[in-house]
Design a protein around this motif. Structure first.
Motif, short mmCIF file in Angstrom:
data_model
loop_
_atom_site.label_atom_id
_atom_site.label_comp_id
_atom_site.label_asym_id
_atom_site.label_seq_id
_atom_site.Cartn_x
_atom_site.Cartn_y
_atom_site.Cartn_z
N THR A 150 13.26 26.10 -5.00
CA THR A 150 12.44 26.90 -6.93
C THR A 150 11.81 25.76 -7.14
OG1 THR A 150 12.25 29.42 -5.89
CG2 THR A 150 10.92 28.21 -8.19
N TYR A 151 11.16 24.81 -6.86
CA TYR A 151 10.77 23.44 -7.95
C TYR A 151 9.20 23.80 -8.66
CZ TYR A 151 12.47 21.05 -4.00
OH TYR A 151 13.41 20.58 -2.59
N PHE A 152 9.71 23.33 -10.30
CA PHE A 152 9.15 23.28 -11.37
C PHE A 152 9.38 22.59 -12.10
CE2 PHE A 152 12.69 26.58 -12.12
CZ PHE A 152 13.03 26.08 -13.33
N GLY A 153 8.62 22.43 -13.60
CA GLY A 153 8.71 20.93 -14.50
C GLY A 153 9.78 21.39 -15.65
N ASP A 154 9.47 20.20 -16.38
CA ASP A 154 10.32 20.51 -17.66
C ASP A 154 9.17 21.33 -18.21
OD1 ASP A 154 8.96 17.60 -19.24
OD2 ASP A 154 9.38 18.22 -17.13
N GLY A 155 7.91 21.15 -18.41
CA GLY A 155 7.05 21.86 -19.03
C GLY A 155 6.88 22.68 -18.91
N ALA A 156 7.21 23.71 -17.93
CA ALA A 156 7.34 25.07 -16.91
C ALA A 156 8.44 25.47 -17.75
CB ALA A 156 6.71 25.29 -15.80
N ALA A 157 9.63 24.45 -17.35
CA ALA A 157 11.22 25.67 -18.65
C ALA A 157 10.60 26.27 -19.48
CB ALA A 157 11.86 24.25 -18.62
N ASN A 158 9.84 26.05 -20.28
CA ASN A 158 9.64 27.18 -21.76
C ASN A 158 8.32 27.84 -21.28
OD1 ASN A 158 10.76 24.86 -23.06
ND2 ASN A 158 8.93 23.02 -23.62
N GLN A 159 8.38 28.66 -19.90
CA GLN A 159 6.99 29.73 -20.42
C GLN A 159 8.40 30.66 -19.79
OE1 GLN A 159 4.10 29.65 -19.33
NE2 GLN A 159 3.23 28.21 -19.89
N GLY A 160 7.84 32.05 -20.63
CA GLY A 160 9.04 33.38 -20.69
C GLY A 160 9.14 33.37 -19.57
N GLN A 161 8.22 34.00 -18.41
CA GLN A 161 8.45 34.54 -17.17
C GLN A 161 9.17 33.29 -16.16
OE1 GLN A 161 4.92 34.08 -14.89
NE2 GLN A 161 4.25 31.96 -16.16
N VAL A 162 9.96 32.37 -16.59
CA VAL A 162 11.13 31.68 -15.86
C VAL A 162 12.31 32.56 -16.30
CG1 VAL A 162 12.30 29.43 -15.94
CG2 VAL A 162 10.33 28.86 -16.09
N TYR A 163 12.35 32.70 -17.42
CA TYR A 163 13.64 33.41 -17.97
C TYR A 163 13.30 35.03 -17.64
CZ TYR A 163 13.93 29.16 -19.80
OH TYR A 163 13.96 27.68 -20.09
N GLU A 164 12.78 35.22 -17.45
CA GLU A 164 12.39 36.94 -17.12
C GLU A 164 13.08 36.41 -15.60
OE1 GLU A 164 8.69 39.09 -17.54
OE2 GLU A 164 8.30 37.66 -19.21
N THR A 165 12.47 35.70 -15.25
CA THR A 165 13.01 35.81 -13.62
C THR A 165 14.88 35.48 -13.47
OG1 THR A 165 10.36 34.32 -12.62
CG2 THR A 165 12.69 34.02 -11.48
N PHE A 166 15.15 34.08 -14.26
CA PHE A 166 16.24 34.28 -14.28
C PHE A 166 17.25 35.03 -14.70
CE2 PHE A 166 15.95 29.47 -16.23
CZ PHE A 166 15.65 28.90 -15.05
N ASN A 167 17.16 36.10 -15.27
CA ASN A 167 17.65 37.64 -15.60
C ASN A 167 17.21 38.78 -14.14
OD1 ASN A 167 18.90 39.34 -17.46
ND2 ASN A 167 16.81 40.68 -17.11
#
Length: 336
Positions: A150-167
C-alpha cells in the motif's frame, strides 16, 4: 555524470542488476514520453510523473511474489509498468483511448488490472490506504499467504485515515506493507515545514508496527528492505512500514512549476543520487555489461515507448455506449 560508488558488491546476480536497470529505464523513458504527450494536448486532466522515484517500485516489485497486490495514489504509471502491465495499454488509457486498461474512461487515477493485481491509482490523498488494508484483510481471511503493498506519500502520511488504518491493521495482524514514498515535498511543501517528526515510519510504534527507513535512490537497498518486510508479513506477524526516502525531479504534476525548491538542488540530486545511474555504474564497474550492452537496452526501451505512444494515438476514442458499461460486476472478488 558523477555517480555514487558502492561500498560493497551488490548481493544480486548480473541478470538481476540488468533487469532492475531495464525496468527503471522503462519507467523513466515512458514518463518522459507521457510528459511530451501532455504538452501536445494528447493527455488531459492531471499528469503526475514518477521521474526520479523509479527505484522504489522496482525494488519492491523484486521482493513481491505472484498473487501479491499493490495499490497506490495518482503518481502511479511506474507502479503499473513495474508490475508488468503493458505500456501500450497504460499509454492508451492516459490518452483516453479504448485500447487503454479502463477502455479510456479512467485515466491515470482510475486504471486497474486484476490480472496483475493492480488496484489503482486513486486521486484522493490517503484514501487508498484503508483500501489496501481491505485487500490484505481479504487475503488473511482466505489464508492465501499473499501480501499487499500500500503506497502513499509523505503528504498523505498526515491524514487521519492513515492512522485509523494502522490501528486496524495492527489489531488484525493484516499482511500489508505500508510504503511511504517520501519524496520530501508532498504537493509542494517540504517535509520540514509540514511534518513534526523527521522520521515518519516511527509513527507506527504507537500501534506496535515495526518499520524501517530506506534509501529510495538505491534499488538494492529497497529490495533488501522489501524482502524483510514481506517475510514479516508472510510469517503472520502483521503489518510493516517502510519509509522510503526518494526524490521526484519534476513538479507535483505537469502544471506545477516547482518554485519551492532550487534548480541547483534538483541538479545535485540528479548528478549524485540518480538511481538509474547508480545501477549503470554497478553494471559497468563490475564488468556485468559494456557500454554497448547498455546502449542496446536503451534502444530497446525507446522502441517500446515509441510503440506505446503510436498505439495510443492510433487507438479510437471510446464509444458513447461505454458510458453505461463497467458499472456493476457479477464476479466475486478475490476468487472467493
Amino acid at each position: 555524470m558523477t555517480t555514487r560508488k558502492s561500498a560493497k558488491k551488490p548481493n544480486v546476480s548480473a541478470d538481476e542488476l540488468k533487469a532492475y536497470y531495464r525496468d527503471m529505464l522503462l519507467i523513466r523513458r515512458f514518463e518522459e514520453k507521457a510528459g511530451q504527450l501532455y504538452g501536445m494536448g494528447l493527455i488531459g486532466g492531471f499528469c503526475h510523473l514518477y521521474i526520479g522515484q523509479e527505484a522504489v517500485v522496482v525494488g519492491l516489485e523484486a521482493a513481491a511474489e505472484e498473487g501479491d497486490k499493490r495499490i497506490t495514489t495518482y503518481r502511479d504509471h511506474g507502479h503499473m509498468l513495474a508490475c508488468g502491465m503493458d505500456p501500450k495499454g497504460v499509454m492508451a488509457e492516459l490518452t483516453g483511448r479504448e485500447g487503454g486498461y479502463s477502455r479510456g474512461k479512467g485515466g491515470s487515477m482510475h486504471m486497474f488490472s486484476t490480472e496483475k493485481d493492480f488496484y489503482g491509482g486513486h486521486g484522493i490523498v490517503g484514501a487508498n490506504v484503508p483500501l489496501g488494508a481491505g485487500l490484505a484483510f481479504a487475503d488473511k481471511y482466505l489464508e492465501n499467504n499473499r501480501v499487499t503493498f500500500t503506497y502513499f506519500g509523505d503528504g498523505a502520511a498526515n491524514q487521519g485515515q492513515v492512522y485509523e488504518t494502522f490501528n486496524m491493521a495492527a489489531l488484525w495482524d493484516l499482511p500489508v506493507v505500508f510504503v511511504i514514498e517520501n519524496n520530501q515535498y508532498a504537493m509542494g511543501t517540504s517535509q520540514q515545514r509540514s511534518t513534526s517528526s523527521p522520521d515518519i515510519y516511527h509513527r507506527g510504534e504507537a500501534f506496535g508496527i515495526p518499520g524501517d527507513m530506506v534509501d529510495g535512490m538505491d534499488v538494492l537497498a529497497v529490495k533488501e528492505a522489501g524482502d524483510k518486510a514481506v517475510a514479516h508479513c508472510r510469517a503472520g506477524k502483521g503489518p510493516y512500514i517502510l519509509e522510503i526516502k526518494t526524490y521526484r525531479y519534476r513538479g507535483h504534476s505537469m502544471s506545477d512549476p516547482a518554485k519551492y525548491r532550487t534548480r541547483e538542488e534538483v541538479q545535485k540530486m540528479r548528478e549524485e543520487k540518480d538511481a538509474i545511474e547508480h545501477v549503470r555504474d554497478l553494471l559497468l564497474s563490475g564488468k556485468h555489461a559494456t557500454e554497448d550492452d547498455l546502449k542496446a537496452i536503451d534502444k530497446e526501451i525507446k522502441g517500446i515507448v515509441s510503440d506505446a505512444a503510436d498505439f495510443s494515438k492510433d487507438s479510437a476514442e471510446p464509444a458513447e455506449a461505454e458510458l453505461w458499461t463497467d458499472i456493476y460486476t457479477d464476479i466475486a472478488p478475490q476468487n472467493a
